[in-house]
Motif scaffolding. Structure first.
Motif, PDB file in Angstrom:
ATOM      1  N   ASN A 231       0.835  -1.200   0.000  1.00 35.18           N
ATOM      2  CA  ASN A 231       0.000   0.000   0.000  1.00 35.18           C
ATOM      3  C   ASN A 231       0.871   1.253   0.000  1.00 35.18           C
ATOM      4  N   PHE A 233       0.308   4.350   0.920  1.00 34.72           N
ATOM      5  CA  PHE A 233       0.269   5.126   2.159  1.00 34.72           C
ATOM      6  C   PHE A 233       1.171   4.500   3.219  1.00 34.72           C
ATOM      7  N   GLU A 237       4.487   6.540   4.491  1.00 32.57           N
ATOM      8  CA  GLU A 237       4.490   7.043   5.860  1.00 32.57           C
ATOM      9  C   GLU A 237       5.498   6.292   6.733  1.00 32.57           C
ATOM     10  N   TRP A 265       1.705   2.648  -6.259  1.00 32.82           N
ATOM     11  CA  TRP A 265       0.328   3.011  -6.566  1.00 32.82           C
ATOM     12  C   TRP A 265      -0.374   1.849  -7.274  1.00 32.82           C
ATOM     13  N   THR A 268      -1.102  -0.869  -4.778  1.00 31.69           N
ATOM     14  CA  THR A 268      -2.172  -0.480  -3.848  1.00 31.69           C
ATOM     15  C   THR A 268      -3.522  -0.954  -4.337  1.00 31.69           C
ATOM     16  N   MET A 300      -9.100   5.275  -0.029  1.00 33.88           N
ATOM     17  CA  MET A 300      -8.763   6.237   1.027  1.00 33.88           C
ATOM     18  C   MET A 300      -7.349   6.777   0.848  1.00 33.88           C
ATOM     19  N   THR A 301      -6.428   5.934   0.394  1.00 29.92           N
ATOM     20  CA  THR A 301      -5.064   6.399   0.113  1.00 29.92           C
ATOM     21  C   THR A 301      -5.061   7.424  -1.010  1.00 29.92           C
ATOM     22  N   GLN A 303      -7.563   9.334  -1.885  1.00 28.39           N
ATOM     23  CA  GLN A 303      -8.184  10.547  -1.365  1.00 28.39           C
ATOM     24  C   GLN A 303      -7.231  11.331  -0.479  1.00 28.39           C
ATOM     25  N   ASN A 304      -6.346  10.629   0.240  1.00 33.27           N
ATOM     26  CA  ASN A 304      -5.427  11.298   1.154  1.00 33.27           C
ATOM     27  C   ASN A 304      -4.370  12.125   0.424  1.00 33.27           C
ATOM     28  N   TYR A 305      -3.888  11.617  -0.698  1.00 33.44           N
ATOM     29  CA  TYR A 305      -2.810  12.309  -1.403  1.00 33.44           C
ATOM     30  C   TYR A 305      -3.305  13.095  -2.609  1.00 33.44           C
ATOM     31  N   VAL A 307      -6.628  14.902  -3.306  1.00 34.58           N
ATOM     32  CA  VAL A 307      -7.932  15.265  -2.747  1.00 34.58           C
ATOM     33  C   VAL A 307      -8.930  15.411  -3.883  1.00 34.58           C
ATOM     34  N   LEU A 311     -13.778  15.907   2.586  1.00 39.14           N
ATOM     35  CA  LEU A 311     -13.829  14.679   3.362  1.00 39.14           C
ATOM     36  C   LEU A 311     -15.259  14.241   3.649  1.00 39.14           C
TER      37      LEU A 311
END
Length: 399
Positions: A231, A233, A237, A265, A268, A300-301, A303-305, A307, A311
């Motif tokens: 994944n 993310f 991280e 990616w 993922t 969700m990953t 969406q996190n990087y 946008v 939210l």
């Protein structure tokens, strides 16, 4: 000799399955009673809430018995070697007492024996590690402890011990890879390969009822680590957390971009999709569940990087989309004949009752059920289970 009576465990699994089939009207009451007589076991039966209470009470009692002499003897906990011998001796004593209670009280996973297994393992592992040199890496500590954990797992077949064992194994791999100069770069790939190999090895092990739950747990953990290791993310991280403090301060809390980002990616989304494909092909519920959760994590990953939506809008839209996909999937798989609960291609939304192989391969089961059927003057056409279709746990067919 293992902690529990393996024959009783096999018998317990067969009787539980026969009772499930009786509730589904696939076995008569007389056949179920015949199975109980043919496969006796004498374990003490409890409920889940009582098991949790007994587990916590036993843990507190064991810790109290440990702290009383440990604090009363002056300097016991300050001396490393003396403390090590005391801890290992206490672990052995706990193991002997647990063995006595298991044999005397006929305990099997009712909370008390789980607590004894866990505390015995903890004291033995802690005392053993105190004997090891203090300058060793975490990976070496884990490697030295693994044989002890595997021995305890073989003896008890306990799910908690299985989780501790697999966590220790992954800690060994994680910390061991980081000892190399290129460790951070190859860590995700090593974790994926190790998880795939571990899953494959566990799948090849014979699923006796004694180790069924621990092996299932290891499968879940291996697949979760595999999907998390690919994944984007998680990789980015975690890579940021492993950077030097000065670099993290310059980045102002934002994990820097990683190498081969395009590949991660792709992984993922590709790994959860592969889980789903294999889950539907093999009718494997575990793969289907993890594949769905993995795709949710992938979105969700993204969406996190990147946008895509605010939210609150993303959560609302995502929930509606998931509900829509669930309804569409049920409608697509349901047979056109409209038979309630039965789906095309062997899928069903009926409760999944997985049956142990012993119920089919053990001649005694067939003899017991056939004898009960004969007592009711049923036609002598072999075992009569009431008729019907079966599709639980990836199996299908009629009987």
């Amino acid at each position: 000799m293992k902690a529990y009576n393996e024959t009783w465990i096999r018998n317990r699994a067969v009787v539980q399955q026969s009772e499930q089939w009786n509730r589904q009207r696939l076995l008569t009451d007389a056949q179920t009673e015949a199975v109980r007589r043919a496969f006796p076991f004498d374990f003490r039966q409890t409920n889940g809430f009582l098991e949790v209470g007994l587990f916590l009470f036993t843990v507190v009692a064991i810790l109290s018995c440990y702290l009383l002499p440990a604090t009363a003897i002056d300097g016991l906990l300050d001396d490393r070697h003396l403390s090590s011998l005391f801890n290992m001796g206490f672990g052995v004593a706990i193991g002997l007492l647990g063995r006595f209670l298991i044999a005397r009280r006929q305990l099997y996973r009712n909370g008390v024996d789980n607590a004894f297994a866990l505390m015995q393992t903890g004291f033995l592992a802690f005392g053993f590690n105190q004997l090891l040199p203090s300058d060793m890496t975490i990976a070496m500590y884990c490697l030295c402890t693994l044989p002890l954990l595997l021995l305890v797992l073989w003896y008890y077949g306990d799910t908690l011990i299985a989780f501790i064992t697999v966590a220790t194994f992954y800690t060994f791999v994680f910390n061991g890879v980081l000892q190399f100069s290129a460790g951070k770069a190859i860590l995700p790939f090593v974790m994926m390969v190790v998880s795939a190999v571990l899953f494959g090895l566990v799948r090849r092990i014979d699923r006796s009822p004694y180790y069924a739950d621990p092996l299932n747990l290891i499968e879940w953990v291996a697949l979760i680590v595999l999907i998390a290791s690919g994944n984007y993310f998680m990789v980015r991280e975690l890579n940021g957390l492993l950077l030097d403090v000065s670099i993290r301060q310059l980045a102002k809390g934002v994990a820097p971009e990683i190498g081969l980002s395009g590949l991660f990616w792709l992984l993922t989304f590709a790994i959860p999709a592969a889980y789903l494909q294999q889950g539907f092909a093999r009718k494997n519920r575990m793969l289907i569940i993890l594949g769905c959760l993995g795709l949710i994590a992938a979105v969700m990953t993204l969406q996190n990087y990147v946008v895509l939506l605010p939210l609150n809008v993303a959560l609302t839209a995502g929930g509606m989309l998931l509900i829509g996909l669930a309804v569409a999937g049920i409608r697509f798989l349901r047979r056109s004949s409209g038979e309630g609960g039965h789906f095309r291609n062997g899928f069903t939304d009926d409760p999944d009752y997985e049956s142990p192989n012993q119920f089919f391969v053990n001649v005694g089961t067939a003899v017991a059920t056939q004898a009960a059927a004969g007592a009711q003057h049923q036609p002598k056409e072999g075992v009569r289970f009431g008729g019907g279709n079966f599709g639980g746990g990836g199996s299908e067919g009629t009987y």
